[in-house]
Design a protein around this motif. Structure first.
Motif, PDB file in Angstrom:
ATOM      1  N   ILE A   1       0.851  -1.198   0.000  1.00  0.00           N
ATOM      2  CA  ILE A   1       0.000   0.000   0.000  1.00  0.00           C
ATOM      3  C   ILE A   1       0.883   1.242   0.000  1.00  0.00           C
ATOM      4  N   ASP A   2       0.452   2.307  -0.688  1.00  0.00           N
ATOM      5  CA  ASP A   2       1.223   3.557  -0.711  1.00  0.00           C
ATOM      6  C   ASP A   2       1.258   4.174   0.683  1.00  0.00           C
ATOM      7  N   ALA A   3       2.386   4.829   0.998  1.00  0.00           N
ATOM      8  CA  ALA A   3       2.556   5.397   2.331  1.00  0.00           C
ATOM      9  C   ALA A   3       1.839   6.736   2.481  1.00  0.00           C
ATOM     10  N   ASP A   4       1.273   7.250   1.369  1.00  0.00           N
ATOM     11  CA  ASP A   4       0.640   8.566   1.470  1.00  0.00           C
ATOM     12  C   ASP A   4      -0.872   8.462   1.688  1.00  0.00           C
ATOM     13  N   LEU A   5      -1.334   7.264   2.012  1.00  0.00           N
ATOM     14  CA  LEU A   5      -2.756   6.996   2.282  1.00  0.00           C
ATOM     15  C   LEU A   5      -3.654   7.292   1.091  1.00  0.00           C
ATOM     16  N   GLN A   6      -3.082   7.304  -0.106  1.00  0.00           N
ATOM     17  CA  GLN A   6      -3.945   7.495  -1.284  1.00  0.00           C
ATOM     18  C   GLN A   6      -4.684   6.203  -1.619  1.00  0.00           C
ATOM     19  N   HIS A   7      -4.162   5.102  -1.104  1.00  0.00           N
ATOM     20  CA  HIS A   7      -4.896   3.838  -1.193  1.00  0.00           C
ATOM     21  C   HIS A   7      -5.653   3.680   0.113  1.00  0.00           C
TER      22      HIS A   7
ATOM     23  N   ASP B   1      -7.031  11.941  -1.967  1.00  0.00           N
ATOM     24  CA  ASP B   1      -6.017  12.952  -2.260  1.00  0.00           C
ATOM     25  C   ASP B   1      -4.823  12.750  -1.343  1.00  0.00           C
ATOM     26  N   ARG B   2      -3.658  13.175  -1.823  1.00  0.00           N
ATOM     27  CA  ARG B   2      -2.440  13.067  -1.012  1.00  0.00           C
ATOM     28  C   ARG B   2      -2.535  14.029   0.170  1.00  0.00           C
ATOM     29  N   GLN B   3      -2.165  13.558   1.381  1.00  0.00           N
ATOM     30  CA  GLN B   3      -2.285  14.405   2.568  1.00  0.00           C
ATOM     31  C   GLN B   3      -1.047  15.281   2.779  1.00  0.00           C
TER      32      GLN B   3
END
Ligand code: UDP
Ligand code: MG
Length: 340
Positions: A96-102, A201-203
């Motif tokens: 999973i992406d670390a930017d919580l986009q997933h 969206d990217r946080q």
């Protein structure tokens, strides 16, 4: 650890994610408080210029089961994902992406699908969120190219996946160095299911992809999964031959009839056309040769700088409870076995 509980590893490739990594891990850890499951996190710091690694290590101080792996430089997301898979010990591994986009909220559904017999669960993007036109265009181009040319259906696919241990091992065994995880995960087979999700969206921070690295990925993807461009070279050759045959016989015909050949423009156009066909063809062949060259060099996909290991409990209390340190021991032998 209770041997009947199943371990879910969560792999987070992270490049300059210092701002968001702790939030990502704590959010996912809260979601993974599922009865019957343990979880561990593998944060792969892909040569970040910020303190991503330090932030990940801090999480272990807070008691979270985080294995922080620092790569010696930025090797790219594909390499980071592989480093994560090699260092994950779970019965199932979620990437999973670390930017919580997933959306991590999807993980329990992925686990359900896995318990239901799926060996690979693909997260598939339904809505691409507020991505830039550039990102959307690139995704369209890469996905359509691969789906059409390579016969690997990667349309709307993402790196958000759950893999059963057997699938993880299969991917680990693949010898190729330049990798395209999305394609490979489809290619290895097994029982696969897809789950739809909306891209958030990217946080924090910004996308780590440069146009160059994207083009590189598109090339790797195409060259790894299809040799169709090489066939296009042959087709181009046949077309040029037919074209040459036409123009040539016309010129010969005029010459036999004793007519002056007024063909300067034709010659220039023919030369330029054939010249560019040759250049394009050489370029295509060159890409494949470069790929072969990269593969035969047999360099590792990534190099590990350091690993910070979590402990399930402070060492003093571990005496006599072999089962409790099981995840730590497997993790170490895993790394030794993989030689990295
Ligand atoms: N990433 C990485 N190495 C890189 C670029 C990106 O590990 O060289 C990670 C990044 O930290 C993130 C994930 O890959 O967790 C997706 O990257 P990003 O958000 O930049 O890509 P996008 O969402 O725009 O596809
Ligand atoms: Mg992102």
């Amino acid at each position: 650890m209770n041997p009947h509980r199943r371990l879910i590893s969560v792999v987070l490739p992270s490049f300059n994610e210092a701002q968001g990594i702790q939030r990502a891990v704590t959010t996912i850890a809260a979601i993974l408080q599922l009865p019957g499951y343990d979880c561990e996190f593998v944060v792969v710091d892909d040569g970040s210029r910020d303190d991503t690694f330090g932030r990940a290590v801090e999480l272990t101080d807070k008691g979270l089961p985080v294995r922080a792996v620092r790569l010696s430089r930025n090797f790219g997301k594909e390499a980071a994902i592989l480093a994560g898979l090699l260092n994950a010990t779970g019965d199932a591994v979620v990437t999973i992406d670390a930017d919580l986009q997933h959306p991590p909220q999807l993980i329990p559904a992925m686990i359900n699908a896995w318990e239901g017999g799926a060996q690979i669960v693909h997260g598939v993007k339904r809505d691409r969120g507020n991505e830039s036109w550039m990102a959307t265009l690139r995704a369209r181009v890469i996905n359509t190219l691969l789906t059409k040319l390579g016969g690997v259906d990667v349309r709307s696919s993402s790196d958000f996946k759950l893999l059963d241990r057997i699938a993880v091992n299969a991917i680990k065994e693949l010898p190729e160095r330049k990798r395209f995880y999305r394609g490979l995960a489809g290619w290895i087979g097994f029982r696969q299911v897809t789950l739809l999700f909306d891209v958030a969206d990217r946080q924090h921070g910004h996308s780590g992809w440069s146009v160059r690295s994207l083009l590189g990925l598109a090339l790797t993807a195409t060259v790894s999964f299809t040799s169709l461009p090489l066939r296009i070279v042959s087709v181009l050759g046949i077309f040029t031959f037919l074209f040459g045959l036409g123009v040539g016989s016309d010129a010969l015909h005029s010459w036999i009839r004793g007519e002056a050949i007024s063909g300067f423009v034709t010659i220039i156009i023919t030369l330029l056309l054939i010249g560019s066909f040759i250049m394009i063809s050489l370029g295509i062949i060159g890409e494949y040769i470069a790929k072969i060259y990269d593969e035969i060099k047999q360099r590792p996909v990534f190099i590990i700088d350091s690993v910070h290991e979590y402990q399930t409990r402070p060492l003093a209390s571990l005496a006599g409870s072999v089962v409790d340190i099981a995840p730590v021991i497997t993790a170490v032998s895993q790394r030794d076995a993989s030689g990295s």
